[in-house]
Design a protein around this motif. Structure first.
Motif, mmCIF file in Angstrom:
data_model
loop_
_atom_site.group_PDB
_atom_site.id
_atom_site.type_symbol
_atom_site.label_atom_id
_atom_site.label_comp_id
_atom_site.label_asym_id
_atom_site.label_seq_id
_atom_site.Cartn_x
_atom_site.Cartn_y
_atom_site.Cartn_z
ATOM 1 N N LEU A 1 1.191 -0.945 -0.240
ATOM 2 C CA LEU A 1 0.040 0.152 0.121
ATOM 3 C C LEU A 1 0.860 1.296 0.112
ATOM 4 C CD1 LEU A 1 -3.112 1.265 0.221
ATOM 5 C CD2 LEU A 1 -2.726 1.130 2.688
ATOM 6 N N MET A 2 0.614 2.064 -1.339
ATOM 7 C CA MET A 2 1.633 3.128 -1.019
ATOM 8 C C MET A 2 1.204 4.426 -1.265
ATOM 9 S SD MET A 2 4.793 3.765 -3.873
ATOM 10 C CE MET A 2 5.344 2.606 -3.158
ATOM 11 N N SER A 3 1.402 5.562 -1.248
ATOM 12 C CA SER A 3 0.546 7.121 -1.373
ATOM 13 C C SER A 3 0.775 7.431 -1.947
ATOM 14 C CB SER A 3 1.494 8.171 0.077
ATOM 15 O OG SER A 3 2.622 7.621 -0.275
ATOM 16 N N PRO A 4 0.025 8.557 -2.969
ATOM 17 C CA PRO A 4 0.053 9.702 -4.059
ATOM 18 C C PRO A 4 1.574 10.089 -3.803
ATOM 19 C CG PRO A 4 -1.846 10.104 -2.913
ATOM 20 C CD PRO A 4 -1.020 8.534 -2.461
ATOM 21 N N ALA B 1 -13.956 9.679 -3.936
ATOM 22 C CA ALA B 1 -13.552 9.090 -2.607
ATOM 23 C C ALA B 1 -11.909 8.505 -3.365
ATOM 24 C CB ALA B 1 -13.993 8.022 -2.328
ATOM 25 N N ARG B 2 -12.108 8.428 -4.416
ATOM 26 C CA ARG B 2 -10.705 7.756 -5.277
ATOM 27 C C ARG B 2 -9.561 6.799 -4.483
ATOM 28 N NH1 ARG B 2 -7.302 13.213 -6.901
ATOM 29 N NH2 ARG B 2 -8.499 14.949 -7.539
ATOM 30 N N PRO B 3 -10.373 5.510 -5.054
ATOM 31 C CA PRO B 3 -10.145 4.361 -4.591
ATOM 32 C C PRO B 3 -8.804 3.998 -5.730
ATOM 33 C CG PRO B 3 -12.687 4.133 -4.930
ATOM 34 C CD PRO B 3 -11.584 5.654 -6.198
ATOM 35 N N PRO B 4 -7.786 2.920 -4.466
ATOM 36 C CA PRO B 4 -6.385 3.170 -4.884
ATOM 37 C C PRO B 4 -6.252 2.587 -5.998
ATOM 38 C CG PRO B 4 -6.780 1.583 -3.050
ATOM 39 C CD PRO B 4 -8.907 2.714 -3.163
ATOM 40 N N GLU C 1 -1.238 -1.828 -4.186
ATOM 41 C CA GLU C 1 -2.431 -0.448 -4.380
ATOM 42 C C GLU C 1 -1.198 0.489 -3.857
ATOM 43 O OE1 GLU C 1 -6.906 -2.772 -3.046
ATOM 44 O OE2 GLU C 1 -5.509 -1.578 -1.728
ATOM 45 N N THR C 2 -2.274 1.230 -5.056
ATOM 46 C CA THR C 2 -0.955 2.800 -4.960
ATOM 47 C C THR C 2 -2.356 3.690 -5.136
ATOM 48 O OG1 THR C 2 0.537 2.647 -6.692
ATOM 49 C CG2 THR C 2 1.063 4.265 -6.082
ATOM 50 N N ARG C 3 -2.598 5.184 -3.786
ATOM 51 C CA ARG C 3 -3.627 5.739 -3.408
ATOM 52 C C ARG C 3 -3.071 7.085 -4.586
ATOM 53 N NH1 ARG C 3 -3.944 6.178 2.576
ATOM 54 N NH2 ARG C 3 -4.827 4.228 3.346
ATOM 55 N N CYS C 4 -4.378 7.384 -5.268
ATOM 56 C CA CYS C 4 -4.451 8.705 -6.648
ATOM 57 C C CYS C 4 -4.828 9.478 -5.539
ATOM 58 C CB CYS C 4 -5.115 7.096 -7.917
ATOM 59 S SG CYS C 4 -6.500 7.383 -7.032
#
Length: 397
Positions: free
Chosen positions: A145-148, A344-347, A394-397
């Motif tokens: 799980l990575m941040s933008p 909500a911008r899912p990852p 996953e990577t958040r956007c």
């Protein structure tokens, strides 16, 4: 698991009973497998800790002082049936009886049997092959799980070592990996091996579980995995790591809102492994809002398609070499809505398969010993394969 404890005493039955008991004393360990007619899978263990008698006991007094305690472990056993078939009597033998009330699987029963008897329940004797082969697969699943901005929020690798053994006889195998504890011990001792010469990375295993064939005592003391392998395919071990993980791909998302009826999305993926390696089955899922009316996609490599049923743009690439990058751009048209809540911008999620272990695990050695048959470690054909797959990546956007 509950134990029901019972104690019983047996009286003198004469010289014949004493002789029977004396014959039993000459053994240090007994194992009985009894099946009463109306029950199934009942195992009776009789363990005797004693020393052989130096002379034949001439009277019941000397016999009484020479008899140890017997410990009988059983599951759902019939007391009268088993005792009548086990002991003929003696001068006050103290018995301690434990009845196991819990249900056990066949695998658990075989483990208990192996521990008590020393027999190998997972491999039969007399196995012969024209060609002795050993296949070892290191299968790993990397989760991320990575941040933008590219910060790793959480990451771990779950791995399995799966083997296929086609070996004759009753061989003993030894398997070694670049465990950090082993490498540190060798470094302190001043010894080097192939992994040290090539600068091979050591890994820190957080936890692991083994097949019942592995000798755990040797792993605890020497950190070596020694075992007599089952015939055919089996899972040798499972493990988990959270440190120094190799992330095969980096996803860089960019989402820009153009008014309330349009979105511009750009996603770049970068491969982070050796250029000589190829990743396969790459699939990127880019989520879209629920009120999406149309999507226009432009991708440099592979194929991309908007799937309304999944509310996502699915981007597929057959293969990609290491140290490369590719990108996709999309314009998303939105329907007007009265909902004031922001999207909500899912990852962005990703699936892939790479030919290496993301944890950095390497097989240092795999040896086979079979002293009874005429083949050595050099006569065994060995195959080692590494496969890394995406778990929840996953990577958040």
């Amino acid at each position: 698991m509950s134990f029901v404890k019972k104690s019983m005493g047996f009286r003198k039955v004469g010289q014949r009973g004493a002789k029977v008991m004396y014959d039993m004393w000459k053994m240090f360990f007994f194992f009985f497998y009894l099946k009463p007619p109306n029950t199934q899978n009942n195992v009776l263990f009789l363990q005797c800790h004693m020393t052989p008698l130096t002379r034949w006991p001439t009277n019941t007094a000397s016999l009484k002082h020479s008899i140890p305690h017997f410990y009988i472990f059983t599951k759902l056993f019939n007391l009268e049936y088993k005792i009548s078939g086990l002991l003929f009597g003696s001068a006050h033998v103290s018995l301690t009886l434990y009845t196991l009330r819990s249900s056990q699987t066949k695998e658990e029963q075989s483990q208990i049997t192996s521990q008590v008897t020393g027999q190998i329940g997972w491999r039969r004797e007399g196995i012969k092959y024209r060609r002795n082969e050993l296949f070892l697969d290191v299968l790993e699943s990397v989760n991320l799980l990575m941040s933008p901005q590219g910060q790793v929020l959480s990451a771990h690798v779950s791995g399995r070592v799966v083997m296929k053994s086609y070996l004759s006889g009753m061989p003993e195998c030894k398997f070694g990996m670049n465990d950090k504890i082993v490498i540190d011990k060798q470094g302190k001792g001043g010894t080097t091996d192939d992994s040290g010469k090539s600068g091979k990375q050591s890994i820190a295993i957080d936890d692991c579980t083994f097949h019942q064939c592995v000798r755990l005592s040797k792993f605890d003391s020497e950190r070596s995995i020694s075992f007599i392998p089952p015939d055919g395919e089996y899972e040798l071990m499972r493990y988990r790591t959270t440190k120094d993980i190799i992330l095969p791909f980096r996803v860089i998302p960019l989402v820009r809102e153009v008014g309330r009826t349009k979105l511009e999305v750009k996603v770049v993926i970068k491969s982070n492994f050796k250029p000589s390696l190829l990743a396969q089955k790459i699939e990127v899922h880019i989520p879209t809002p629920l009120n999406t009316s149309g999507v226009q996609v432009i991708c440099m490599k592979g194929k991309a398609k908007y799937k309304a049923s999944e509310n996502a743009i699915v981007w597929k690439i057959k293969r990609m070499a290491g140290m490369k990058e590719s990108q996709i751009s999309a314009e998303i048209e939105l329907l007007p809505t009265n909902d004031k809540k922001k999207w909500a911008r899912p990852p962005i999620s990703m699936n892939f398969e790479v030919p290496f272990a993301p944890s950095g695990l390497k097989v240092r050695y795999l040896k086979v010993f079979e002293p009874k048959l005429n083949y050595s470690d050099h006569d065994v054909i060995k195959w080692v394969r590494y496969i890394g797959r995406s778990g929840i990546y996953e990577t958040r956007c």
